[in-house]
Design a protein around this motif. Structure first.
Motif, mmCIF file in Angstrom:
data_model
loop_
_atom_site.group_PDB
_atom_site.id
_atom_site.type_symbol
_atom_site.label_atom_id
_atom_site.label_comp_id
_atom_site.label_asym_id
_atom_site.label_seq_id
_atom_site.Cartn_x
_atom_site.Cartn_y
_atom_site.Cartn_z
ATOM 1 N N LEU A 59 1.295 0.590 -10.630
ATOM 2 C CA LEU A 59 1.140 1.965 -10.145
ATOM 3 C C LEU A 59 2.445 2.746 -10.287
ATOM 4 C CD1 LEU A 59 -0.992 1.437 -6.917
ATOM 5 C CD2 LEU A 59 -1.708 2.585 -9.023
ATOM 6 N N GLY A 60 3.582 2.068 -10.052
ATOM 7 C CA GLY A 60 4.887 2.713 -10.171
ATOM 8 C C GLY A 60 5.173 3.173 -11.584
ATOM 9 N N ALA A 70 11.271 5.241 0.835
ATOM 10 C CA ALA A 70 11.119 4.307 1.950
ATOM 11 C C ALA A 70 11.065 5.045 3.286
ATOM 12 C CB ALA A 70 12.268 3.295 1.953
ATOM 13 N N LEU A 71 11.984 5.994 3.490
ATOM 14 C CA LEU A 71 12.023 6.734 4.755
ATOM 15 C C LEU A 71 10.740 7.526 4.984
ATOM 16 C CD1 LEU A 71 15.715 8.014 4.730
ATOM 17 C CD2 LEU A 71 14.751 6.160 6.129
ATOM 18 N N SER A 72 10.189 8.057 3.929
ATOM 19 C CA SER A 72 8.966 8.843 4.047
ATOM 20 C C SER A 72 7.756 7.952 4.299
ATOM 21 C CB SER A 72 8.758 9.668 2.784
ATOM 22 O OG SER A 72 7.524 10.328 2.839
ATOM 23 N N VAL A 73 7.648 6.878 3.529
ATOM 24 C CA VAL A 73 6.506 5.983 3.685
ATOM 25 C C VAL A 73 6.509 5.340 5.073
ATOM 26 C CG1 VAL A 73 5.525 3.795 2.855
ATOM 27 C CG2 VAL A 73 6.163 5.563 1.225
ATOM 28 N N LEU A 74 7.708 5.072 5.587
ATOM 29 C CA LEU A 74 7.816 4.485 6.926
ATOM 30 C C LEU A 74 7.714 5.546 8.037
ATOM 31 C CD1 LEU A 74 10.621 1.900 6.155
ATOM 32 C CD2 LEU A 74 8.173 1.445 6.461
ATOM 33 N N LEU A 129 -1.778 6.126 -1.227
ATOM 34 C CA LEU A 129 -2.223 4.810 -1.679
ATOM 35 C C LEU A 129 -2.099 3.742 -0.592
ATOM 36 C CD1 LEU A 129 -0.630 4.664 -5.233
ATOM 37 C CD2 LEU A 129 -3.028 4.963 -4.669
ATOM 38 N N LEU A 130 -1.029 3.808 0.178
ATOM 39 C CA LEU A 130 -0.766 2.746 1.152
ATOM 40 C C LEU A 130 -1.709 2.794 2.349
ATOM 41 C CD1 LEU A 130 3.127 2.629 1.178
ATOM 42 C CD2 LEU A 130 1.568 0.933 0.237
ATOM 43 N N GLY A 131 -2.040 4.003 2.768
ATOM 44 C CA GLY A 131 -2.921 4.123 3.927
ATOM 45 C C GLY A 131 -2.367 3.371 5.120
ATOM 46 N N LYS A 132 -3.110 2.406 5.595
ATOM 47 C CA LYS A 132 -2.675 1.621 6.756
ATOM 48 C C LYS A 132 -2.323 0.197 6.334
ATOM 49 C CE LYS A 132 -5.264 4.395 9.949
ATOM 50 N NZ LYS A 132 -6.149 4.488 11.063
ATOM 51 N N SER A 133 -1.663 0.058 5.220
ATOM 52 C CA SER A 133 -1.278 -1.257 4.708
ATOM 53 C C SER A 133 -0.367 -1.970 5.695
ATOM 54 C CB SER A 133 -0.561 -1.085 3.367
ATOM 55 O OG SER A 133 -0.110 -2.333 2.910
ATOM 56 N N THR A 134 -0.493 -3.284 5.735
ATOM 57 C CA THR A 134 0.338 -4.088 6.638
ATOM 58 C C THR A 134 1.580 -4.634 5.947
ATOM 59 O OG1 THR A 134 -1.002 -6.031 6.121
ATOM 60 C CG2 THR A 134 -1.614 -4.757 8.088
ATOM 61 N N ALA A 159 6.632 -3.011 2.971
ATOM 62 C CA ALA A 159 7.928 -3.318 2.341
ATOM 63 C C ALA A 159 7.746 -3.918 0.956
ATOM 64 C CB ALA A 159 8.750 -4.245 3.229
ATOM 65 N N ALA A 160 6.878 -4.895 0.826
ATOM 66 C CA ALA A 160 6.655 -5.546 -0.472
ATOM 67 C C ALA A 160 6.025 -4.562 -1.466
ATOM 68 C CB ALA A 160 5.771 -6.777 -0.308
ATOM 69 N N GLU A 161 5.077 -3.773 -0.988
ATOM 70 C CA GLU A 161 4.412 -2.814 -1.867
ATOM 71 C C GLU A 161 5.363 -1.700 -2.296
ATOM 72 O OE1 GLU A 161 1.236 -2.027 0.809
ATOM 73 O OE2 GLU A 161 0.015 -3.677 0.046
ATOM 74 N N LEU A 162 6.214 -1.264 -1.383
ATOM 75 C CA LEU A 162 7.220 -0.251 -1.685
ATOM 76 C C LEU A 162 8.224 -0.771 -2.711
ATOM 77 C CD1 LEU A 162 8.235 2.578 -0.886
ATOM 78 C CD2 LEU A 162 9.505 1.502 0.963
ATOM 79 N N PHE A 163 8.660 -1.992 -2.529
ATOM 80 C CA PHE A 163 9.586 -2.619 -3.472
ATOM 81 C C PHE A 163 8.957 -2.728 -4.857
ATOM 82 C CE2 PHE A 163 11.521 -6.434 -5.439
ATOM 83 C CZ PHE A 163 12.838 -5.982 -5.521
#
Length: 190
Positions: free
Chosen positions: A5-6, A53-57, A118-123, A126-130
Protein backbone atom coordinates in the motif's frame (compact mmCIF):
# COMPACT_ATOMS: atom_id res chain seq x y z
CA UNK A 1 0.00 -5.69 2.70
CA UNK A 2 0.90 -2.23 4.14
CA UNK A 3 4.32 -2.28 2.45
CA UNK A 4 2.54 -2.69 -0.89
CA UNK A 5 0.00 0.00 0.00
CA UNK A 6 2.90 2.36 0.79
CA UNK A 7 4.72 2.00 -2.52
CA UNK A 8 1.50 1.92 -4.50
CA UNK A 9 0.36 5.12 -2.78
CA UNK A 10 3.55 7.06 -3.56
CA UNK A 11 3.59 5.83 -7.18
CA UNK A 12 -0.13 6.47 -7.79
CA UNK A 13 -0.52 9.06 -10.55
CA UNK A 14 -3.75 10.26 -8.91
CA UNK A 15 -1.60 11.63 -6.08
CA UNK A 16 1.11 12.92 -8.37
CA UNK A 17 2.01 15.77 -6.02
CA UNK A 18 4.23 13.43 -3.99
CA UNK A 19 5.87 12.12 -7.16
CA UNK A 20 6.56 15.69 -8.29
CA UNK A 21 8.12 16.54 -4.94
CA UNK A 22 10.53 13.60 -5.00
CA UNK A 23 11.37 14.35 -8.65
CA UNK A 24 12.17 18.00 -8.01
CA UNK A 25 14.01 17.12 -4.80
CA UNK A 26 16.60 15.17 -6.79
CA UNK A 27 16.38 17.26 -9.97
CA UNK A 28 19.72 19.06 -9.44
CA UNK A 29 21.62 15.82 -8.93
CA UNK A 30 23.09 13.15 -11.18
CA UNK A 31 24.02 9.51 -10.61
CA UNK A 32 27.42 10.46 -9.16
CA UNK A 33 25.57 12.36 -6.41
CA UNK A 34 23.64 9.29 -5.28
CA UNK A 35 24.89 9.57 -1.68
CA UNK A 36 23.63 13.16 -1.40
CA UNK A 37 20.30 12.13 -2.88
CA UNK A 38 20.05 9.20 -0.49
CA UNK A 39 20.59 11.53 2.50
CA UNK A 40 18.11 14.04 1.07
CA UNK A 41 15.38 11.45 0.52
CA UNK A 42 16.09 9.94 3.94
CA UNK A 43 15.62 13.38 5.54
CA UNK A 44 12.29 13.66 3.74
CA UNK A 45 11.34 10.15 4.88
CA UNK A 46 12.21 10.92 8.51
CA UNK A 47 10.02 14.02 8.35
CA UNK A 48 7.00 12.31 6.87
CA UNK A 49 7.42 9.27 9.13
CA UNK A 50 7.25 11.50 12.24
CA UNK A 51 4.02 13.28 11.33
CA UNK A 52 2.51 10.15 9.83
CA UNK A 53 3.05 8.33 13.14
CA UNK A 54 1.85 11.28 15.25
CA UNK A 55 -1.27 11.65 13.14
CA UNK A 56 -2.14 7.96 12.97
CA UNK A 57 -1.68 7.71 16.74
CA UNK A 58 -4.05 10.71 17.08
CA UNK A 59 -1.42 12.88 18.80
CA UNK A 60 -1.68 15.67 16.22
CA UNK A 61 -4.37 16.69 13.79
CA UNK A 62 -4.11 19.44 11.19
CA UNK A 63 -6.80 20.65 8.83
CA UNK A 64 -6.74 18.61 5.62
CA UNK A 65 -7.37 21.65 3.42
CA UNK A 66 -4.30 23.38 4.87
CA UNK A 67 -2.10 20.32 4.26
CA UNK A 68 -3.44 19.85 0.73
CA UNK A 69 -2.57 23.50 0.01
CA UNK A 70 0.88 23.33 1.66
CA UNK A 71 2.01 20.24 -0.26
CA UNK A 72 2.19 22.04 -3.65
CA UNK A 73 3.75 25.03 -1.86
CA UNK A 74 6.61 22.75 -0.73
CA UNK A 75 7.03 21.65 -4.34
CA UNK A 76 7.01 25.30 -5.52
CA UNK A 77 9.70 26.29 -3.01
CA UNK A 78 11.91 23.32 -3.87
CA UNK A 79 11.55 23.93 -7.61
CA UNK A 80 12.31 27.63 -7.17
CA UNK A 81 15.35 26.75 -5.07
CA UNK A 82 16.61 24.50 -7.88
CA UNK A 83 16.06 27.20 -10.49
CA UNK A 84 17.78 29.93 -8.49
CA UNK A 85 20.86 27.94 -7.50
CA UNK A 86 23.33 27.28 -10.28
CA UNK A 87 25.64 25.13 -8.11
CA UNK A 88 24.81 23.57 -4.75
CA UNK A 89 27.04 25.03 -2.04
CA UNK A 90 27.88 23.16 1.15
CA UNK A 91 25.71 25.54 3.22
CA UNK A 92 22.98 25.20 0.61
CA UNK A 93 23.10 21.43 0.89
CA UNK A 94 22.56 21.61 4.66
CA UNK A 95 19.62 23.94 4.08
CA UNK A 96 18.27 21.54 1.44
CA UNK A 97 18.42 18.64 3.93
CA UNK A 98 16.67 20.75 6.58
CA UNK A 99 13.96 21.80 4.14
CA UNK A 100 13.50 18.19 2.99
CA UNK A 101 13.00 17.15 6.61
CA UNK A 102 10.57 20.01 7.28
CA UNK A 103 8.67 19.45 4.03
CA UNK A 104 8.52 15.76 4.91
CA UNK A 105 6.58 16.73 8.03
CA UNK A 106 3.97 18.40 5.81
CA UNK A 107 3.80 15.52 3.32
CA UNK A 108 3.45 13.05 6.19
CA UNK A 109 0.24 14.75 7.19
CA UNK A 110 -0.99 14.25 3.62
CA UNK A 111 -0.13 10.55 3.76
CA UNK A 112 -1.86 10.27 7.14
CA UNK A 113 -5.30 11.06 5.72
CA UNK A 114 -4.95 8.07 3.41
CA UNK A 115 -3.50 5.75 6.06
CA UNK A 116 -5.99 6.72 8.79
CA UNK A 117 -8.82 5.54 6.53
CA UNK A 118 -7.09 2.20 6.00
CA UNK A 119 -6.14 1.45 9.60
CA UNK A 120 -9.52 2.08 11.14
CA UNK A 121 -9.43 0.40 14.53
CA UNK A 122 -6.40 -1.79 13.88
CA UNK A 123 -4.68 -3.27 16.92
CA UNK A 124 -1.21 -3.48 15.38
CA UNK A 125 -0.71 0.12 14.24
CA UNK A 126 3.07 0.24 14.85
CA UNK A 127 3.88 -2.70 12.57
CA UNK A 128 1.47 -1.52 9.88
CA UNK A 129 2.82 2.03 10.07
CA UNK A 130 6.39 0.77 9.77
CA UNK A 131 5.49 -1.41 6.77
CA UNK A 132 3.67 1.48 5.10
CA UNK A 133 6.68 3.79 5.62
CA UNK A 134 9.02 1.15 4.16
CA UNK A 135 6.71 0.92 1.16
CA UNK A 136 6.74 4.71 0.75
CA UNK A 137 10.54 4.70 0.90
CA UNK A 138 10.71 1.91 -1.68
CA UNK A 139 8.43 3.88 -4.01
CA UNK A 140 10.52 7.03 -3.51
CA UNK A 141 13.67 5.11 -4.42
CA UNK A 142 12.01 3.99 -7.66
CA UNK A 143 11.23 7.64 -8.47
CA UNK A 144 14.77 8.77 -7.58
CA UNK A 145 16.41 6.05 -9.68
CA UNK A 146 14.15 6.93 -12.61
CA UNK A 147 14.97 10.66 -12.41
CA UNK A 148 18.70 10.01 -12.01
CA UNK A 149 18.72 7.59 -14.96
CA UNK A 150 16.85 10.09 -17.16
CA UNK A 151 19.33 12.77 -16.09
CA UNK A 152 22.24 10.45 -16.89
CA UNK A 153 20.89 9.68 -20.37
CA UNK A 154 20.12 13.32 -21.18
CA UNK A 155 23.38 14.73 -19.78
CA UNK A 156 25.87 12.01 -20.76
CA UNK A 157 24.40 10.51 -23.92
CA UNK A 158 22.21 13.22 -25.46
CA UNK A 159 24.70 15.86 -24.17
CA UNK A 160 22.20 18.26 -22.65
CA UNK A 161 23.83 20.59 -20.14
CA UNK A 162 23.18 19.68 -16.51
CA UNK A 163 21.82 23.17 -15.85
CA UNK A 164 19.41 22.91 -18.80
CA UNK A 165 18.06 19.60 -17.46
CA UNK A 166 17.61 21.07 -13.98
CA UNK A 167 15.98 24.21 -15.37
CA UNK A 168 13.59 22.24 -17.59
CA UNK A 169 12.55 19.77 -14.89
CA UNK A 170 12.30 22.34 -12.11
CA UNK A 171 10.43 24.87 -14.26
CA UNK A 172 7.92 22.28 -15.46
CA UNK A 173 7.30 21.09 -11.91
CA UNK A 174 7.12 24.69 -10.68
CA UNK A 175 4.37 25.39 -13.22
CA UNK A 176 2.38 22.29 -12.32
CA UNK A 177 2.67 22.90 -8.58
CA UNK A 178 1.72 26.56 -9.01
CA UNK A 179 -1.52 25.48 -10.68
CA UNK A 180 -2.14 22.88 -7.94
CA UNK A 181 -1.61 25.47 -5.20
CA UNK A 182 -3.89 27.96 -6.96
CA UNK A 183 -6.62 25.31 -7.34
CA UNK A 184 -6.36 24.27 -3.68
CA UNK A 185 -6.24 27.80 -2.24
CA UNK A 186 -10.03 28.37 -2.31
CA UNK A 187 -10.57 25.07 -0.41
CA UNK A 188 -8.20 26.31 2.28
CA UNK A 189 -10.36 29.40 2.90
CA UNK A 190 -13.73 27.64 2.77
Amino acid sequence: MYFELGWRHILDWKGYDHILFVMVLCGVYTLVDWKKVLILVTAFTIGHSITLALSVLKIISIDTALIEFLIPVTILITALSNILSKKPKSKGITLKYSLALFFGLIHGMGFSNYLNNLLGKSTNIAAELFAFNLGLEFGQIIIVISVLLIAFILINIVKIKKWDWNFFLSSAIFGISFIMAAERLPHFFS
